[in-house]
Motif scaffolding. Structure first.
Motif, PDB file in Angstrom:
ATOM      1  N   THR A   1     -14.834   1.828   2.021  1.00  0.00           N
ATOM      2  CA  THR A   1     -13.595   1.128   1.706  1.00  0.00           C
ATOM      3  C   THR A   1     -12.875   1.789   0.538  1.00  0.00           C
ATOM      4  O   THR A   1     -13.455   1.992  -0.523  1.00  0.00           O
ATOM      5  N   ASP A   2     -11.606   2.127   0.730  1.00  0.00           N
ATOM      6  CA  ASP A   2     -10.748   2.594  -0.348  1.00  0.00           C
ATOM      7  C   ASP A   2     -10.337   1.364  -1.166  1.00  0.00           C
ATOM      8  O   ASP A   2     -10.110   0.290  -0.588  1.00  0.00           O
ATOM      9  N   LEU A   3     -10.248   1.488  -2.486  1.00  0.00           N
ATOM     10  CA  LEU A   3      -9.845   0.337  -3.297  1.00  0.00           C
ATOM     11  C   LEU A   3      -8.445  -0.157  -2.945  1.00  0.00           C
ATOM     12  O   LEU A   3      -8.100  -1.305  -3.202  1.00  0.00           O
ATOM     13  N   GLY A   4      -7.640   0.692  -2.330  1.00  0.00           N
ATOM     14  CA  GLY A   4      -6.315   0.286  -1.884  1.00  0.00           C
ATOM     15  C   GLY A   4      -6.350  -0.788  -0.798  1.00  0.00           C
ATOM     16  O   GLY A   4      -5.347  -1.454  -0.543  1.00  0.00           O
ATOM     17  N   GLU A   5      -7.503  -0.976  -0.149  1.00  0.00           N
ATOM     18  CA  GLU A   5      -7.648  -2.024   0.865  1.00  0.00           C
ATOM     19  C   GLU A   5      -7.868  -3.397   0.245  1.00  0.00           C
ATOM     20  O   GLU A   5      -7.825  -4.404   0.948  1.00  0.00           O
ATOM     21  N   LEU A   6      -8.134  -3.435  -1.080  1.00  0.00           N
ATOM     22  CA  LEU A   6      -8.314  -4.709  -1.772  1.00  0.00           C
ATOM     23  C   LEU A   6      -6.993  -5.143  -2.395  1.00  0.00           C
ATOM     24  O   LEU A   6      -6.118  -4.319  -2.644  1.00  0.00           O
ATOM     25  N   THR A   7      -6.869  -6.430  -2.669  1.00  0.00           N
ATOM     26  CA  THR A   7      -5.741  -6.931  -3.447  1.00  0.00           C
ATOM     27  C   THR A   7      -6.191  -6.929  -4.904  1.00  0.00           C
ATOM     28  O   THR A   7      -7.169  -7.591  -5.262  1.00  0.00           O
ATOM     29  N   ILE A   8      -5.477  -6.157  -5.720  1.00  0.00           N
ATOM     30  CA  ILE A   8      -5.839  -6.024  -7.132  1.00  0.00           C
ATOM     31  C   ILE A   8      -4.716  -6.633  -7.958  1.00  0.00           C
ATOM     32  O   ILE A   8      -3.581  -6.139  -7.943  1.00  0.00           O
ATOM     33  N   THR A   9      -5.032  -7.735  -8.650  1.00  0.00           N
ATOM     34  CA  THR A   9      -4.037  -8.380  -9.498  1.00  0.00           C
ATOM     35  C   THR A   9      -4.426  -8.206 -10.958  1.00  0.00           C
ATOM     36  O   THR A   9      -5.598  -8.018 -11.278  1.00  0.00           O
ATOM     37  N   TRP A  10      -3.431  -8.266 -11.839  1.00  0.00           N
ATOM     38  CA  TRP A  10      -3.672  -8.117 -13.268  1.00  0.00           C
ATOM     39  C   TRP A  10      -2.883  -9.174 -14.028  1.00  0.00           C
ATOM     40  O   TRP A  10      -1.903  -9.719 -13.528  1.00  0.00           O
ATOM     41  N   ARG A  11      -3.366  -9.471 -15.248  1.00  0.00           N
ATOM     42  CA  ARG A  11      -2.687 -10.417 -16.129  1.00  0.00           C
ATOM     43  C   ARG A  11      -2.956 -10.024 -17.572  1.00  0.00           C
ATOM     44  O   ARG A  11      -4.081  -9.731 -17.946  1.00  0.00           O
ATOM     45  N   ILE A  12      -1.873 -10.010 -18.366  1.00  0.00           N
ATOM     46  CA  ILE A  12      -1.951  -9.843 -19.820  1.00  0.00           C
ATOM     47  C   ILE A  12      -1.066 -10.938 -20.401  1.00  0.00           C
ATOM     48  O   ILE A  12       0.158 -10.884 -20.250  1.00  0.00           O
ATOM     49  N   GLY A  13      -1.664 -11.937 -21.015  1.00  0.00           N
ATOM     50  CA  GLY A  13      -0.877 -13.055 -21.539  1.00  0.00           C
ATOM     51  C   GLY A  13      -0.128 -13.735 -20.411  1.00  0.00           C
ATOM     52  O   GLY A  13      -0.718 -14.168 -19.426  1.00  0.00           O
ATOM     53  N   THR A  14       1.218 -13.770 -20.499  1.00  0.00           N
ATOM     54  CA  THR A  14       2.029 -14.409 -19.458  1.00  0.00           C
ATOM     55  C   THR A  14       2.525 -13.410 -18.419  1.00  0.00           C
ATOM     56  O   THR A  14       3.089 -13.813 -17.410  1.00  0.00           O
ATOM     57  N   ARG A  15       2.322 -12.106 -18.653  1.00  0.00           N
ATOM     58  CA  ARG A  15       2.723 -11.084 -17.684  1.00  0.00           C
ATOM     59  C   ARG A  15       1.643 -10.908 -16.640  1.00  0.00           C
ATOM     60  O   ARG A  15       0.456 -10.933 -16.944  1.00  0.00           O
ATOM     61  N   SER A  16       2.053 -10.711 -15.399  1.00  0.00           N
ATOM     62  CA  SER A  16       1.075 -10.482 -14.332  1.00  0.00           C
ATOM     63  C   SER A  16       1.725  -9.697 -13.210  1.00  0.00           C
ATOM     64  O   SER A  16       2.949  -9.568 -13.142  1.00  0.00           O
ATOM     65  N   GLY A  17       0.879  -9.188 -12.329  1.00  0.00           N
ATOM     66  CA  GLY A  17       1.390  -8.439 -11.199  1.00  0.00           C
ATOM     67  C   GLY A  17       0.277  -8.049 -10.251  1.00  0.00           C
ATOM     68  O   GLY A  17      -0.894  -8.371 -10.469  1.00  0.00           O
ATOM     69  N   THR A  18       0.667  -7.353  -9.185  1.00  0.00           N
ATOM     70  CA  THR A  18      -0.271  -6.848  -8.191  1.00  0.00           C
ATOM     71  C   THR A  18      -0.119  -5.337  -8.137  1.00  0.00           C
ATOM     72  O   THR A  18       1.011  -4.828  -8.070  1.00  0.00           O
ATOM     73  N   LEU A  19      -1.237  -4.620  -8.186  1.00  0.00           N
ATOM     74  CA  LEU A  19      -1.177  -3.166  -8.106  1.00  0.00           C
ATOM     75  C   LEU A  19      -0.953  -2.738  -6.666  1.00  0.00           C
ATOM     76  O   LEU A  19      -1.594  -3.261  -5.745  1.00  0.00           O
ATOM     77  N   THR A  20      -0.045  -1.799  -6.480  1.00  0.00           N
ATOM     78  CA  THR A  20       0.229  -1.252  -5.147  1.00  0.00           C
ATOM     79  C   THR A  20      -0.001   0.258  -5.197  1.00  0.00           C
ATOM     80  O   THR A  20      -0.110   0.853  -6.269  1.00  0.00           O
ATOM     81  N   ASP A  21      -0.080   0.865  -4.041  1.00  0.00           N
ATOM     82  CA  ASP A  21      -0.288   2.314  -3.932  1.00  0.00           C
ATOM     83  C   ASP A  21      -1.538   2.784  -4.667  1.00  0.00           C
ATOM     84  O   ASP A  21      -1.558   3.875  -5.247  1.00  0.00           O
ATOM     85  N   VAL A  22      -2.583   1.955  -4.653  1.00  0.00           N
ATOM     86  CA  VAL A  22      -3.863   2.341  -5.255  1.00  0.00           C
ATOM     87  C   VAL A  22      -4.612   3.195  -4.244  1.00  0.00           C
ATOM     88  O   VAL A  22      -4.738   2.826  -3.078  1.00  0.00           O
ATOM     89  N   ARG A  23      -5.108   4.324  -4.696  1.00  0.00           N
ATOM     90  CA  ARG A  23      -5.901   5.197  -3.840  1.00  0.00           C
ATOM     91  C   ARG A  23      -7.139   5.646  -4.612  1.00  0.00           C
ATOM     92  O   ARG A  23      -7.076   6.567  -5.429  1.00  0.00           O
ATOM     93  N   VAL A  24      -8.250   4.993  -4.359  1.00  0.00           N
ATOM     94  CA  VAL A  24      -9.541   5.427  -4.901  1.00  0.00           C
ATOM     95  C   VAL A  24     -10.501   5.372  -3.721  1.00  0.00           C
ATOM     96  O   VAL A  24     -10.974   4.305  -3.342  1.00  0.00           O
ATOM     97  N   PRO A  25     -10.761   6.523  -3.087  1.00  0.00           N
ATOM     98  CA  PRO A  25     -11.612   6.549  -1.898  1.00  0.00           C
ATOM     99  C   PRO A  25     -13.033   6.064  -2.178  1.00  0.00           C
ATOM    100  O   PRO A  25     -13.492   6.038  -3.322  1.00  0.00           O
ATOM    101  N   ALA A  26     -13.730   5.702  -1.107  1.00  0.00           N
ATOM    102  CA  ALA A  26     -15.119   5.253  -1.199  1.00  0.00           C
ATOM    103  C   ALA A  26     -15.959   6.284  -1.943  1.00  0.00           C
ATOM    104  O   ALA A  26     -15.776   7.500  -1.780  1.00  0.00           O
ATOM    105  N   CYS A  27     -16.859   5.805  -2.786  1.00  0.00           N
ATOM    106  CA  CYS A  27     -17.801   6.636  -3.549  1.00  0.00           C
ATOM    107  C   CYS A  27     -17.108   7.628  -4.481  1.00  0.00           C
ATOM    108  O   CYS A  27     -17.646   8.692  -4.765  1.00  0.00           O
ATOM    109  N   GLN A  28     -15.917   7.272  -4.957  1.00  0.00           N
ATOM    110  CA  GLN A  28     -15.167   8.148  -5.858  1.00  0.00           C
ATOM    111  C   GLN A  28     -14.752   7.380  -7.114  1.00  0.00           C
ATOM    112  O   GLN A  28     -14.794   6.159  -7.147  1.00  0.00           O
ATOM    113  N   ALA A  29     -14.341   8.117  -8.129  1.00  0.00           N
ATOM    114  CA  ALA A  29     -13.789   7.533  -9.353  1.00  0.00           C
ATOM    115  C   ALA A  29     -12.290   7.774  -9.375  1.00  0.00           C
ATOM    116  O   ALA A  29     -11.795   8.715  -8.742  1.00  0.00           O
ATOM    117  N   GLY A  30     -11.579   6.918 -10.076  1.00  0.00           N
ATOM    118  CA  GLY A  30     -10.135   7.066 -10.169  1.00  0.00           C
ATOM    119  C   GLY A  30      -9.610   6.289 -11.369  1.00  0.00           C
ATOM    120  O   GLY A  30     -10.372   5.851 -12.228  1.00  0.00           O
TER     121      GLY A  30
END
Length: 185
Positions: free
Chosen positions: A74-103
């Motif tokens: 599974t590439d991490l781009g297949e997951l929904t990755i959300t972030w929050r800092i205080g009141t700011r938040s968002g969803t990461l898009t265009d993430v590409r970290v292939p299986a068994c890799q670092a990014g």
């Protein structure tokens, strides 16, 4: 690879009393996750980020987060990755970290200061894969409330111990105390 032998408490309530092997599971008798439920989930998580403080960042600038993908297919781009800092938040898009890799995940620039916390949540559909809370540049100590209030009064007799406070009064009979406990008796 490891496994959990029995995740659920092995205790059964019978009319004669509880029987079984013990309350040592990560899920309790009523099938509710215990606080320890999170530990094996973290131990086997396929998303790896070093816990602690992300250092060397410029306040307000984009935040690079080193990540390892321990999925086998599974590439991490297949997951929904959300972030929050205080009141700011968002969803990461265009993430590409292939299986068994670092990014690197990049959180967009915006208002944040040293000591703030970045929360990253990884989901596959509704299922939680992992969740991280990372300090930005420095770990800010939480504010502590100064101790206050009235100390309870303790009165001890040969037969009882009485504890009284502002809204509390209870008495324990000395006979109910386990042997070898308290004041050298």
């Amino acid at each position: 690879m490891g496994a959990i032998w029995a995740a659920i408490n092995e205790v059964f309530n019978l009319p004669s009393g509880p029987v079984g092997y013990g309350e040592w599971g990560v899920i309790d008798l009523w099938r509710r996750p215990k606080p320890e439920f999170w530990l094996p989930k973290k131990a086997f998580s396929p998303v790896r980020i070093a816990d602690g403080v992300l250092q060397g960042l410029t306040p307000g600038a984009a935040i690079p987060v080193p990540v390892q993908n321990w999925h086998d297919h599974t590439d991490l781009g297949e997951l929904t990755i959300t972030w929050r800092i205080g009141t700011r938040s968002g969803t990461l898009t265009d993430v590409r970290v292939p299986a068994c890799q670092a990014g690197t995940l990049t959180i967009s620039a915006g208002a944040w200061a040293s000591g703030d916390t970045l929360q990253l949540t990884f989901r596959r559909g509704p299922a939680l894969v992992d969740d991280y809370r990372l300090w930005l540049n420095t770990r800010k100590a939480p504010p502590l409330t100064a101790p206050g209030g009235t100390t309870p009064a303790v009165q001890e007799t040969p037969d009882t111990i009485t504890v009284s406070g502002v809204d509390t009064l209870f008495t324990v009979r000395q006979a109910d105390r386990p042997p070898g406990r308290g004041h050298g008796r």
